[in-house]
Scaffold this motif. Structure first.
Motif, mmCIF file in Angstrom:
data_model
loop_
_atom_site.group_PDB
_atom_site.id
_atom_site.type_symbol
_atom_site.label_atom_id
_atom_site.label_comp_id
_atom_site.label_asym_id
_atom_site.label_seq_id
_atom_site.Cartn_x
_atom_site.Cartn_y
_atom_site.Cartn_z
ATOM 1 N N UNK A 130 -52.390 -43.502 -72.642
ATOM 2 C CA UNK A 130 -51.160 -43.375 -73.412
ATOM 3 C C UNK A 130 -50.244 -42.427 -72.651
ATOM 4 N N UNK A 131 -49.060 -42.910 -72.290
ATOM 5 C CA UNK A 131 -48.167 -42.194 -71.375
ATOM 6 C C UNK A 131 -46.811 -41.965 -72.030
ATOM 7 N N UNK A 132 -46.255 -40.773 -71.815
ATOM 8 C CA UNK A 132 -44.888 -40.479 -72.210
ATOM 9 C C UNK A 132 -44.004 -40.517 -70.970
ATOM 10 N N UNK A 133 -43.022 -41.415 -70.967
ATOM 11 C CA UNK A 133 -42.034 -41.468 -69.898
ATOM 12 C C UNK A 133 -40.812 -40.664 -70.337
ATOM 13 N N UNK A 134 -40.448 -39.681 -69.531
ATOM 14 C CA UNK A 134 -39.284 -38.841 -69.804
ATOM 15 C C UNK A 134 -38.215 -39.148 -68.757
ATOM 16 N N UNK A 135 -37.035 -39.572 -69.213
ATOM 17 C CA UNK A 135 -35.908 -39.830 -68.315
ATOM 18 C C UNK A 135 -34.800 -38.833 -68.621
ATOM 19 N N UNK A 136 -34.365 -38.115 -67.604
ATOM 20 C CA UNK A 136 -33.310 -37.109 -67.755
ATOM 21 C C UNK A 136 -32.084 -37.602 -67.002
ATOM 22 N N UNK B 85 -38.067 -34.117 -57.694
ATOM 23 C CA UNK B 85 -39.370 -34.779 -57.621
ATOM 24 C C UNK B 85 -40.360 -34.052 -58.527
ATOM 25 N N UNK B 86 -41.055 -34.814 -59.380
ATOM 26 C CA UNK B 86 -42.074 -34.259 -60.262
ATOM 27 C C UNK B 86 -43.451 -34.663 -59.738
ATOM 28 N N UNK B 87 -44.284 -33.657 -59.452
ATOM 29 C CA UNK B 87 -45.613 -33.914 -58.909
ATOM 30 C C UNK B 87 -46.714 -33.389 -59.797
ATOM 31 N N UNK B 88 -47.870 -33.145 -59.187
ATOM 32 C CA UNK B 88 -49.081 -32.821 -59.934
ATOM 33 C C UNK B 88 -48.999 -31.501 -60.699
ATOM 34 N N UNK C 261 -40.244 -38.502 -65.256
ATOM 35 C CA UNK C 261 -41.628 -38.083 -65.118
ATOM 36 C C UNK C 261 -42.505 -38.803 -66.122
ATOM 37 N N UNK C 262 -43.757 -39.023 -65.739
ATOM 38 C CA UNK C 262 -44.748 -39.650 -66.617
ATOM 39 C C UNK C 262 -45.787 -38.600 -66.981
ATOM 40 N N UNK C 263 -46.127 -38.507 -68.259
ATOM 41 C CA UNK C 263 -47.035 -37.468 -68.743
ATOM 42 C C UNK C 263 -48.120 -38.089 -69.619
ATOM 43 N N UNK C 264 -49.351 -37.653 -69.377
ATOM 44 C CA UNK C 264 -50.508 -38.216 -70.066
ATOM 45 C C UNK C 264 -50.693 -37.577 -71.439
ATOM 46 N N UNK C 265 -50.841 -38.421 -72.463
ATOM 47 C CA UNK C 265 -51.087 -37.938 -73.825
ATOM 48 C C UNK C 265 -52.553 -38.178 -74.162
ATOM 49 N N UNK C 266 -53.334 -37.121 -74.222
ATOM 50 C CA UNK C 266 -54.745 -37.245 -74.584
ATOM 51 C C UNK C 266 -54.870 -37.477 -76.084
ATOM 52 N N UNK C 267 -56.060 -37.845 -76.524
ATOM 53 C CA UNK C 267 -56.293 -38.052 -77.955
ATOM 54 C C UNK C 267 -56.071 -36.764 -78.734
ATOM 55 N N UNK C 268 -56.526 -35.643 -78.162
ATOM 56 C CA UNK C 268 -56.342 -34.354 -78.824
ATOM 57 C C UNK C 268 -54.858 -33.996 -78.925
#
Length: 215
Positions: free
Chosen positions: A84-90, A102-105, A148-155
């Motif tokens: 499950x990913x959140x895409x953020x566009x600015x 650039x958004x990295x690790x 940027x893409x951000x991972x949404x964990x179950x928690x």
């Protein structure tokens, strides 16, 4: 200046190589929610008829303008490969020169909720850099999009579902941005009211408990 930015159409690139067939585009189906219904832009099913990929419509969660600069932040939720990913566009425009970021690790986004909880999502996938949208000699301003893409964990998802969101913060090595989730924003382009602080309360339900057309 912002009117032109709002009217600009941004096409999302495909994140994943999908082997399954896309069954529907521009899908709309109402959800049993107290807020706005869900809007799915695409989805696909596997051979067992289970949802394999799912994408919500982009929603504006922040609009900020001054006489010389403007910013819009859009959120989109994506589900693929059980992630499950959140895409953020600015989207930003200004009279001064703007350079893509650039958004990295080491990039992360943190949300503060009305109940006092904080939720931090890590950057997902390879480093991604922003891009220039408008190169118009007649326009005295620069227009870029950082994403940027951000991972949404179950928690994290469970926490985001407990309360309204009132503050967001994006942090990386060379970029820091804090923004407020207002109770409501009027979208002049689509002529509708948006409720940013309720974004996760409604949109996460759309991803975790999707209802798709039967046909």
């Amino acid at each position: 200046m912002m009117k032109k930015l709002l009217q600009t159409t941004f096409l999302l690139g495909c994140m994943f190589q999908l082997n399954s067939q896309i069954l529907s585009e521009e899908v709309y189906y109402p959800q049993p929610l107290e807020t706005e219904p869900c809007y799915y832009t695409s989805y696909s099913l596997n051979t067992n008829g289970e949802i394999e990929t799912l994408q919500t419509e982009a929603v504006m969660v922040e609009e900020w303008t001054t006489p010389l600069r403007g910013r819009i932040i859009d959120f989109t939720l994506l589900k693929a490969d059980d992630n499950l990913i959140l895409l953020v566009e600015i989207h930003e425009d200004a009279q001064e020169v703007l350079q893509p970021i650039c958004f990295g690790s080491k990039t992360k986004i943190t949300f503060e909720l009305s109940n006092g909880k904080k939720v931090t999502l890590p950057q997902f996938g390879p480093k991604r850099c922003g891009y220039v949208n408008i190169a118009d000699d007649e326009s005295p301003y620069y227009n870029i999009t950082n994403l940027g893409y951000f991972l949404i964990s179950e928690n994290a998802a469970n926490k985001l579902l407990t309360s309204e969101t009132y503050l967001g913060s994006i942090n990386s090595n060379n970029y820091n941005l804090d923004f407020v989730f207002k109770s409501e924003i009027y979208d002049e382009v689509n002529e509708m009211m948006i409720y940013p602080e309720l974004y996760f309360l409604s949109e996460l339900q759309c991803m975790l408990n999707p209802i798709l057309p039967k046909d």
